[in-house]
Design an enzyme around this catalytic site. Sequence first.
Site, PDB file in Angstrom:
ATOM      1  N   CYS A   1       0.833  -1.187   0.000  1.00  0.00           N
ATOM      2  CA  CYS A   1       0.000   0.000   0.000  1.00  0.00           C
ATOM      3  C   CYS A   1       0.879   1.253   0.000  1.00  0.00           C
ATOM      4  O   CYS A   1       0.587   2.231  -0.692  1.00  0.00           O
ATOM      5  CB  CYS A   1      -0.871  -0.048   1.246  1.00  0.00           C
TER       6      CYS A   1
ATOM      7  N   CYS B 263      -4.531  -1.997   5.557  1.00  0.00           N
ATOM      8  CA  CYS B 263      -4.202  -0.608   5.255  1.00  0.00           C
ATOM      9  C   CYS B 263      -5.376   0.050   4.545  1.00  0.00           C
ATOM     10  O   CYS B 263      -5.741  -0.356   3.445  1.00  0.00           O
ATOM     11  CB  CYS B 263      -2.990  -0.657   4.337  1.00  0.00           C
TER      12      CYS B 263
END
Length: 395
Positions: free
Chosen positions: A100, A200
């Site tokens: 991410c 995330c």
Amino acid sequence: MKRVVVGLSGGVDSSVAAYLLKEQGYEVIGLFMKNWHDDSVTISDECPWLEDSNDALIVADKLGIPFQTVDLSAQYKERIVDYMFNEYERGRTPNPDVLCNREIKFDVFMKIALDLGADFVATGHYCRKGTITKDGKEVYQLLSGADNNKDQSYFLCQLSQEQLSKTLFPIGELTKPEVREIATRENLVTADKKDSQGLCFIGKVRLPDFLQQKLRPKEGVIVEIPETRPYFHAKAPKFNSKVEELAHFSKKYSYTVSEGKVVGKHQGAHYFTKGQRKGLAVGGTAEPLFVIDTDVDENVIYTGQGKGHPGLYRRTLFVTNDELHWVREDLALPIDGTMEVMARIRYRQPLQKATLYKVDGGLYVDFEQPQSAITEGQFVAWYLEDELVGSGVIS
């Protein structure tokens, strides 16, 4: 006045990062990333992003900085979620947080920020950036955060020089209690907000539930491998070269059902990962069972009793060339090059002594002590003192 775009997540860390930058005289813009609204993979009824974006807006308002929301859900789905499903299907265990950062925060998001005329992007990560001059050129360092309990350099292990050159980490020199103290003093709505858990930017999610949306349950057997199996206690052969020795120690054991006993059933080997204890639902053993390997092709989970089971431990791991990354490109090893480092194979793991060996096809990381649950698909990161200099995907 330099312009900085802060990734405001609705948490206390990014709120304080924005406050500090404003105090330092930067022109600050707050940007909230919306990364999820795919109801085909619904994740609990809680909708954390709504609450988070609202908190981010209140913080921006309080600090008197412009604020907007960007929708990155298409890129997030393609680069993170699809990749995750694909990795689990292959029997590997990805780390979505590292990805991410590499793919979303410091790539897609960074491009949007630079299009807004930003000089820098800032995040609320607990890590620091250093700059040194080498051969007349500026080189950027990724340094661990001052708060040992919260150091997040591992999650940024895939960043490049280019990305680091445009990044600021305003809270890297602070501890978590200090960050909360500043937020309380400045009456920021996020001061007492709990740290987000889970994937995330998606928020709370039970991974098996999440994976079941795309990877269908499939019943298979759980097999217990006794630690008395002869291959766990075999003496190492004589090696003709260091590379031969490293190849030997990086090879994982391969098991068959006939070598152990069936102790239970599971709903899909791809929902399990090495070193996992929870979720096996098998009782009646003297010590708890740990996953020592998964076979997604045959849909079998292999387990061993106790966290000292030899099937959990390996001394050496390998990273292929195409999954090898040097944050400090100037330190990249040539073939046959070696480097003494401190390394970790998961977030929060205390750093371990290791030696890197560069070979034709990639890089061996040889630990001084055998490591528990070296897991394919996870990231290994290596440090020189408090500087993270490189990383790679465990193959």
